[in-house]
Enzyme design. Structure first.
Site, PDB file in Angstrom:
ATOM      1  N   ASP A   1       4.197 -15.993  -0.507  1.00 62.25           N
ATOM      2  CA  ASP A   1       5.028 -14.927  -0.072  1.00 62.25           C
ATOM      3  C   ASP A   1       5.128 -14.770   1.528  1.00 62.25           C
ATOM      4  O   ASP A   1       4.348 -15.276   1.982  1.00 62.25           O
ATOM      5  CB  ASP A   1       4.217 -13.554  -0.778  1.00 62.25           C
ATOM      6  CG  ASP A   1       2.771 -13.062  -0.021  1.00 62.25           C
ATOM      7  OD1 ASP A   1       2.809 -12.696   1.052  1.00 62.25           O
ATOM      8  OD2 ASP A   1       1.874 -13.353  -0.537  1.00 62.25           O
TER       9      ASP A   1
ATOM     10  N   HIS B   1       0.161 -12.148   4.964  1.00 61.96           N
ATOM     11  CA  HIS B   1       0.199 -10.744   4.735  1.00 61.96           C
ATOM     12  C   HIS B   1       1.659 -10.171   5.304  1.00 61.96           C
ATOM     13  O   HIS B   1       1.618  -9.002   5.868  1.00 61.96           O
ATOM     14  CB  HIS B   1      -0.939 -10.038   5.501  1.00 61.96           C
ATOM     15  CG  HIS B   1      -1.276  -8.818   4.635  1.00 61.96           C
ATOM     16  ND1 HIS B   1      -2.611  -8.948   4.009  1.00 61.96           N
ATOM     17  CD2 HIS B   1      -0.839  -7.608   4.641  1.00 61.96           C
ATOM     18  CE1 HIS B   1      -2.812  -7.734   3.516  1.00 61.96           C
ATOM     19  NE2 HIS B   1      -1.866  -6.959   3.826  1.00 61.96           N
TER      20      HIS B   1
ATOM     21  N   LYS C   1      -5.166 -14.217  -2.520  1.00 66.46           N
ATOM     22  CA  LYS C   1      -3.661 -14.152  -1.508  1.00 66.46           C
ATOM     23  C   LYS C   1      -4.201 -14.308  -0.280  1.00 66.46           C
ATOM     24  O   LYS C   1      -5.033 -13.683   0.284  1.00 66.46           O
ATOM     25  CB  LYS C   1      -3.158 -12.700  -2.093  1.00 66.46           C
ATOM     26  CG  LYS C   1      -1.848 -12.110  -1.109  1.00 66.46           C
ATOM     27  CD  LYS C   1      -1.426 -11.021  -1.837  1.00 66.46           C
ATOM     28  CE  LYS C   1      -0.242 -10.497  -0.935  1.00 66.46           C
ATOM     29  NZ  LYS C   1      -0.481  -9.857   0.278  1.00 66.46           N
TER      30      LYS C   1
ATOM     31  N   GLY D   1       8.574 -13.391   3.982  1.00 66.08           N
ATOM     32  CA  GLY D   1      10.220 -13.752   4.660  1.00 66.08           C
ATOM     33  C   GLY D   1      10.961 -14.158   3.610  1.00 66.08           C
ATOM     34  O   GLY D   1      12.374 -14.370   3.746  1.00 66.08           O
TER      35      GLY D   1
ATOM     36  N   GLY E   1       0.703  -1.315   0.042  1.00 67.28           N
ATOM     37  CA  GLY E   1      -0.002   0.215  -0.024  1.00 67.28           C
ATOM     38  C   GLY E   1       0.729   1.253   0.023  1.00 67.28           C
ATOM     39  O   GLY E   1       2.088   1.171   0.019  1.00 67.28           O
TER      40      GLY E   1
ATOM     41  N   THR F   1      -7.245  -9.940  -1.840  1.00 66.52           N
ATOM     42  CA  THR F   1      -6.597  -9.772  -0.667  1.00 66.52           C
ATOM     43  C   THR F   1      -7.650  -9.872   0.208  1.00 66.52           C
ATOM     44  O   THR F   1      -8.411  -8.622   0.459  1.00 66.52           O
ATOM     45  CB  THR F   1      -5.520  -8.870  -0.485  1.00 66.52           C
ATOM     46  OG1 THR F   1      -4.506  -9.108  -1.544  1.00 66.52           O
ATOM     47  CG2 THR F   1      -4.808  -9.323   0.946  1.00 66.52           C
TER      48      THR F   1
ATOM     49  N   SER G   1       0.305 -17.230   2.104  1.00 69.37           N
ATOM     50  CA  SER G   1       0.690 -15.988   2.683  1.00 69.37           C
ATOM     51  C   SER G   1      -0.126 -15.560   3.918  1.00 69.37           C
ATOM     52  O   SER G   1      -1.217 -15.955   4.332  1.00 69.37           O
ATOM     53  CB  SER G   1       0.348 -14.844   1.820  1.00 69.37           C
ATOM     54  OG  SER G   1       0.558 -13.582   2.147  1.00 69.37           O
TER      55      SER G   1
ATOM     56  N   SER H   1      -1.412  -2.400  -5.278  1.00 70.74           N
ATOM     57  CA  SER H   1      -2.191  -2.541  -4.466  1.00 70.74           C
ATOM     58  C   SER H   1      -3.171  -1.591  -4.623  1.00 70.74           C
ATOM     59  O   SER H   1      -3.101  -0.640  -5.304  1.00 70.74           O
ATOM     60  CB  SER H   1      -1.364  -2.075  -3.105  1.00 70.74           C
ATOM     61  OG  SER H   1      -2.228  -1.679  -2.164  1.00 70.74           O
TER      62      SER H   1
END
Ligand SMILES: Cc1cc2nc3c(=O)[nH]c(=O)nc-3n(C[C@H](O)[C@H](O)[C@H](O)COP(=O)(O)O)c2cc1C
Length: 396
Positions: free
Chosen positions: A309, A278, A254, A311, A82, A156, A276, A108
């Site tokens: 996704d 987030h 996601k 790390g 974002g 998302t 994921s 985003s």
């Protein structure tokens, strides 16, 4: 400039810390509550080992793959993040860097640049949608993305709004006006280079979200959009199926962490999921996404594209994720640090760091292509994985 080139993502992070005002840097680290999940996302990769072959790799290794119908030159995609006051060129710089390095980008809903400008910089663009404002409002934003040329949609839904950060949340102003500029000035003055970058543009950081409005409008302030999102009833699986149908093209859900959710996503007709949490921004205490990947890839990997996704800091992390069932990975903080460190060139630098790391890990494993990786290339210690959402005993 040579002094801005970095060799690792950790180095990009150090540069970002040096270059950004404290609250802006803190916003990039954002994670929920105690930060257990964000730490596990990174630490879990270090628990995984390699089983290298002594012979086997070819002189040239193949890193190319496809994600959501897009040919990409390495299995790393830009994850949507974002509105960031990291760099004046923001998402446009990231899009240019991704295009220069041959990969796709998620943009985003809360980006600071209009989608039309970002698509012009990288036509391999996936637009990311939050469930905000109900079906009609979402349909309007999705149609704008389609008209702009977006080639895929990312939805998302994994956000609980539970931050409660033990280390404190950065104070981000509603809008950059004279008062907030004066209030932020002490932080800015400690980072003259960052301040100068913005001064050259003659504009303060844009804290509005232009993709939440019609084309050509400035969009609501970030916090107004955020408030509307918190006030919108969360979507149902029928809503996801509806949006998938409306979009009709490549479609990613996601934030999937459970096997049962992955199966429901398949039933809703998605073409891809990203395993994921987030980036540790949802429920703290959720395990690292890499721990949840193997069971999910096992359950649905032959029906949808499975990405991961959370790390990713090195090329070897990418290799571990691929060997355990991901088709590709997405990165968040890594490219934001690169952007902060050195704009477009910094993001290119991060992608190069990852590409080189992927290539050398392939070579060490004796593999000639990212498609040749197998689970036995990786040493998974006992108790590493977490099969969430399976009936009790099913993962014994
Ligand atoms: C500062 C920040 C902003 C983010 N904003 C969004 C967003 O707007 N939409 C979204 O789907 N994910 C967002 N994410 C999550 C990322 O897309 C991604 O899932 C996460 O960063 C991956 O973890 P990593 O940072 O360890 O690579 C954000 C993450 C960060 C750190």
């Amino acid at each position: 400039m040579a002094d801005q080139w970095f060799e690792t993502v950790a180095f990009a992070q150090q540069l970002a810390k040096k270059r950004l005002p404290k609250p802006v840097y803190a916003a990039l680290l954002a994670a929920s509550e105690k930060g257990v999940t964000v730490a596990d996302n990174v630490d879990a990769f270090a628990e995984l080992g390699f089983a290298p072959h002594v012979i086997g790799a070819l002189e040239k290794r193949d890193l190319a793959t496809t994600v959501m119908g897009q040919d990409i030159s390495l299995p790393v995609v830009i994850s949507p993040t974002g509105v960031q006051a990291v760099h004046p060129d923001g998402e446009v710089a990231v899009a240019r860097a991704a295009a220069a390095r041959g990969t796709a980008m998620g943009l985003s809903s809360f980006a600071s640049k209009p989608i039309e400008e970002v698509v012009a910089a990288n036509p391999q663009l996936f637009f990311q949608v939050y469930w905000l404002g109900g079906r009609d409002a979402i349909a309007a934003r999705v149609e704008r993305a389609r008209a702009a040329g977006a080639v895929g949609l990312i939805v998302t839904t994994d956000w609980s709004f539970s931050h409660g950060r033990d280390w404190g949340s950065p104070k981000i102003p509603e809008e950059m006006n004279l008062r907030t500029t004066v209030r932020m000035m002490p932080h800015g003055l400690t980072r003259p280079r960052w301040l100068y970058q913005w001064a050259k543009t003659m504009r303060p950081p844009n804290l509005r979200v232009p993709n939440q409005a019609s084309r050509g409008e400035p969009g609501p302030p970030f916090f107004a959009a955020y408030g509307e999102w918190m006030g919108t009833p969360p979507p149902t699986w029928e809503d996801i199926a509806w949006l998938r149908e409306l979009w009709g093209g490549p479609f990613m859900l996601k934030g999937v962490m459970r096997v049962d959710d992955a199966k429901r996503a398949v039933d809703a007709g998605v073409s891809a999921i990203s395993v994921s949490n987030h980036g540790g921004n949802n429920l703290d205490g959720t395990p690292a996404s890499i721990r949840a990947l193997p069971a999910i890839a096992d359950a649905v990997g032959d029906q949808v594209e499975v990405l991961l996704d959370g790390g990713i800091r090195r090329g070897s992390d990418v290799i571990k994720a691929l060997a355990l069932g991901a088709r590709a990975v997405m990165i968040g903080r890594a490219y934001l640090w690169g952007l902060a460190a050195n704009g477009q060139a910094g993001v290119e630098n991060v992608l190069d760091v990852l590409r080189n790391g992927i290539d050398s890990a392939l070579m060490g494993l004796g593999r000639s292509s990212v498609h040749d990786l197998v689970a036995s290339d990786i040493l998974v210690p006992p108790g590493f994985t977490r099969a969430l959402g399976l009936p009790a005993g099913a993962d014994d």
